[in-house]
Design an enzyme around this catalytic site. Structure first.
Site, mmCIF file in Angstrom:
data_model
loop_
_atom_site.group_PDB
_atom_site.id
_atom_site.type_symbol
_atom_site.label_atom_id
_atom_site.label_comp_id
_atom_site.label_asym_id
_atom_site.label_seq_id
_atom_site.Cartn_x
_atom_site.Cartn_y
_atom_site.Cartn_z
ATOM 1 N N ALA A 138 0.865 -1.194 0.000
ATOM 2 C CA ALA A 138 0.000 0.000 0.000
ATOM 3 C C ALA A 138 0.893 1.233 0.000
ATOM 4 O O ALA A 138 1.957 1.246 0.628
ATOM 5 C CB ALA A 138 -0.915 0.009 1.213
ATOM 6 N N ALA A 140 0.410 5.587 0.302
ATOM 7 C CA ALA A 140 -0.482 6.737 0.499
ATOM 8 C C ALA A 140 0.342 8.020 0.506
ATOM 9 O O ALA A 140 1.555 7.993 0.275
ATOM 10 C CB ALA A 140 -1.266 6.580 1.794
ATOM 11 N N SER A 141 -0.312 9.140 0.787
ATOM 12 C CA SER A 141 0.368 10.433 0.685
ATOM 13 C C SER A 141 1.406 10.642 1.782
ATOM 14 O O SER A 141 2.371 11.375 1.593
ATOM 15 C CB SER A 141 -0.659 11.564 0.743
ATOM 16 O OG SER A 141 -1.424 11.475 1.926
ATOM 17 N N ILE A 142 1.237 9.986 2.929
ATOM 18 C CA ILE A 142 2.165 10.187 4.042
ATOM 19 C C ILE A 142 3.152 9.033 4.187
ATOM 20 O O ILE A 142 4.312 9.241 4.525
ATOM 21 C CB ILE A 142 1.386 10.397 5.356
ATOM 22 C CG1 ILE A 142 0.696 11.766 5.340
ATOM 23 C CG2 ILE A 142 2.295 10.285 6.572
ATOM 24 C CD1 ILE A 142 -0.097 12.085 6.577
ATOM 25 N N ALA A 143 2.722 7.812 3.918
ATOM 26 C CA ALA A 143 3.585 6.654 4.158
ATOM 27 C C ALA A 143 3.228 5.522 3.209
ATOM 28 O O ALA A 143 2.226 5.585 2.477
ATOM 29 C CB ALA A 143 3.447 6.195 5.609
ATOM 30 N N GLN A 144 4.082 4.482 3.215
ATOM 31 C CA GLN A 144 3.770 3.255 2.489
ATOM 32 C C GLN A 144 4.111 2.057 3.353
ATOM 33 O O GLN A 144 4.879 2.152 4.305
ATOM 34 C CB GLN A 144 4.484 3.205 1.142
ATOM 35 C CG GLN A 144 5.975 3.078 1.177
ATOM 36 C CD GLN A 144 6.572 3.163 -0.232
ATOM 37 O OE1 GLN A 144 6.071 3.885 -1.108
ATOM 38 N NE2 GLN A 144 7.657 2.429 -0.470
ATOM 39 N N VAL A 145 3.518 0.900 3.004
ATOM 40 C CA VAL A 145 3.600 -0.289 3.849
ATOM 41 C C VAL A 145 4.245 -1.432 3.074
ATOM 42 O O VAL A 145 3.871 -1.705 1.925
ATOM 43 C CB VAL A 145 2.202 -0.708 4.345
ATOM 44 C CG1 VAL A 145 2.294 -1.942 5.220
ATOM 45 C CG2 VAL A 145 1.541 0.438 5.113
ATOM 46 N N LYS A 159 5.632 0.086 8.233
ATOM 47 C CA LYS A 159 5.062 1.324 7.685
ATOM 48 C C LYS A 159 6.128 2.403 7.770
ATOM 49 O O LYS A 159 6.615 2.721 8.853
ATOM 50 C CB LYS A 159 3.817 1.708 8.487
ATOM 51 C CG LYS A 159 3.083 2.923 7.972
ATOM 52 C CD LYS A 159 1.814 3.160 8.800
ATOM 53 C CE LYS A 159 1.069 4.404 8.354
ATOM 54 N NZ LYS A 159 -0.147 4.631 9.172
ATOM 55 N N ASP A 294 -11.104 6.355 11.607
ATOM 56 C CA ASP A 294 -10.967 6.202 10.152
ATOM 57 C C ASP A 294 -11.305 4.760 9.754
ATOM 58 O O ASP A 294 -10.460 4.027 9.228
ATOM 59 C CB ASP A 294 -9.538 6.561 9.731
ATOM 60 C CG ASP A 294 -9.388 6.673 8.222
ATOM 61 O OD1 ASP A 294 -10.412 6.870 7.544
ATOM 62 O OD2 ASP A 294 -8.255 6.555 7.714
#
Length: 565
Positions: A138, A140-145, A159, A294
């Site tokens: 995954a 996203a705009s702040i981090a990836q996994v 993460k 969320d």
């Protein structure tokens, strides 16, 4: 002063220029002029428009703002995503448009991810992980996994925060704060949206989301709250591998809660999954006072054992004991159709402004609530459109000038997402009835002898403090009255800005009159042949004309750059 401070660094100045150019492209030139940022518009564009900015035809204002935010990158995308859950602040038209923005960003390289891990944990990657998948599962705009395996064989996910994302977001927050203050100062109609409050709430939320140490604490708290629950699973955090930019947690095997086909293939009961999910949320909100804010389907997994697992604890909500009791009363008032009691709860929550006539508000709001809620009683989840219900509640709040607390809106957002999931899992599930046992438990706890004793003791102490302080304060007030020492401070809203504008206008008029006088005197000197002359033209008259011409051009340019043409 704010703009000068903001543009001291080359990076901030370039970013501000980029933001202004994007907003110009999407037809927001007039607003840029209004907030006195016209000086940062390239001179050619300003000269071409001459202070008159056309309105783009086609897309609406919310659509254009959404497209501008998408182009400006992670900070603005995250801002739009947060605002999409606050229709009370930005109206439903903007909120619905912002819901279309997703974190569709390319992943950064695995080499960079490993470098960040090694820098933060102070160990080579091969001494932490036996295996590390270079392809993220995954982004996203702040981090990836990334999926990985620890040296001891534990299956985990890592993460990792995006490189330099913190500096970029902090720079954007400073720019947004300055723009919000300028909007509040120069665009009075923007105060309905409270731009300063929006940026403050956004900065608080996104900074917490960027702190993975805080996220790890949240996860541990959820794990403790559900440690005796056999239906909910919270992944384990590996504390030795947690920093502000890196978090390593247990890998959870399961399928998304909205993957109905996969759930049925595992032989699980869809209705039971729906009940577990809703019960878990009511426990978080009405018992623990700490909830996952969320809960989109990607953050809730259904495990092969039938348990549900929660992921991603960056955004959480908190509910005070007082708010829990008020919410419980609200639920019971809804269930029993007690509209007077329901309105009392709204007043208790403090969402009714002090200047409002309570009797008139009670009468009007009761009529609106009755029209809204009466048709809902006796319906199943399948028959109730909760999205429409929450939208109507928001419209009522705006209509009656109510200020909804952010925690309540986070709860509404969570309930809305759960409604979508519940429709797929069990359309006959009675959502409101599921809350009744929790609400009833809270009410019983409130009237327990221990709780009544604590409240009575607190009230007695407050009365004692008041009885002790009141005579002293009255004595001080009387002394000031006798000495004529009472001062009344008055402040005229926007008076300083009005005085500045008047000074600026009068200075320009005086400047223009001086230029005009110089031109007239130049003409007189030329007509009378004041010596010395050259080619029959008075040198003094020509000099005065050239100087007046230059000063006139300077005045015109300053007016154009100010955006007050």
């Amino acid at each position: 002063m704010n703009i000068t401070r903001l543009t001291r660094t080359y990076r901030s100045a370039r970013r501000l220029q980029q933001i202004i150019n994007v907003f110009l492209r999407y037809g927001f030139g007039q607003i840029i002029d209004q907030v006195h940022l016209g000086r940062y518009i390239p001179f050619k564009k300003r000269l071409k428009s001459f202070g008159i900015w056309p309105t783009l035809k086609g897309p609406s204002v919310p659509e254009r703002l959404r497209m501008a935010f998408a182009e400006l990158g992670p900070t603005f995308i995250k801002l739009a995503q947060i605002l999409s859950s606050r229709p009370d602040l930005i109206t439903t038209q903007f909120a619905d448009e912002f819901k279309k923005l997703q974190d569709e960003v390319p992943p950064f390289s695995a080499v960079e991810a490993k470098r960040i891990i090694q820098e933060d944990i102070k160990l080579p990657v091969d001494r932490i992980f036996r295996y590390f998948d270079d392809v993220p599962i995954a982004a996203a705009s702040i981090a990836q996994v990334h999926r990985a395996e620890l040296i001891d064989g534990s299956q985990v996910v890592a993460k990792i925060q995006r490189p330099n994302i913190r500096d970029q977001i902090e720079s954007d927050i400073n720019i947004l704060t300055t723009i919000a203050r300028l909007l509040d100062k120069y665009v009075p109609e923007s105060r309905f949206f409270n731009p300063i409050g929006i940026v403050e709430e956004f900065s608080k939320t996104v900074r917490k989301e960027m702190d993975f140490v805080e996220e790890a604490r949240n996860c541990c708290r959820f794990r403790k709250n559900f440690e005796h629950n056999l239906d909910v699973y919270i992944p384990k955090i590996y504390a030795e591998f947690v920093t502000e930019r890196v978090i390593v947690m247990e890998m959870v095997e399961g399928v998304r809660i909205d993957n109905i086909t996969a759930i049925e293939e595992m032989g699980l009961d869809r209705k039971e999954i729906a009940k577990i999910g809703v019960d878990a949320y009511f426990k978080q909100i009405l018992e623990d006072g700490f909830f996952h804010a969320d809960p989109h389907p990607g953050n809730i997994l259904v495990m092969p054992t039938g348990m549900i697992a929660f992921l991603d604890f960056g955004i959480v909500g908190r509910v005070s004991d007082e708010l829990k009791e008020t919410m419980a009363d609200t639920f019971l008032a809804l269930i029993h159709r007690d509209f007077d009691r329901l309105i009392d709860q709204y007043i208790e929550l403090g969402i009714v402004p002090e200047h409002v006539d309570i009797d008139a508000f009670r009468k009007d709001f009761k009529a609106d609530l009755r029209d809204l809620l009466e048709p809902l009683y006796g319906l199943t989840l399948q028959e109730i459109n909760f999205a429409q219900y929450l939208d109507t509640i928001t419209h009522l709040a705006i209509k009656h000038n109510l200020k909804i607390p952010s925690d309540l809106l986070l709860i509404n957002k969570a309930m809305l997402i759960l409604e979508n999931i519940g429709l797929q899992l069990d359309p006959d599930f009675d959502f409101i009835a599921a809350a009744e046992p929790y609400a009833t438990r809270i009410i019983r706890k409130r009237i327990s002898p221990t709780r009544l004793y604590d409240r009575a003791r607190k009230n007695i102490l407050e009365i004692g403090d008041f009885a002790f302080l009141f005579p002293r304060q009255i004595k001080q007030l009387i002394k000031k009255v006798l000495k004529d020492d009472i001062q009344v401070k008055m402040f005229h809203v926007n008076l300083p800005e009005f005085i500045k504008d008047m000074d600026r206008s009068s200075n320009r008029i005086a400047f223009a009159m001086i230029v005009s006088a110089m031109i007239v005197s130049s003409a007189i000197m030329h007509a009378t042949g004041v010596r010395p002359t050259i080619f029959g033209i008075s040198i003094l008259g020509l000099s005065a004309f050239v100087l007046a011409f230059l000063l006139g051009i300077w005045l015109i340019i300053s007016i154009i750059r100010s955006g007050r043409l």
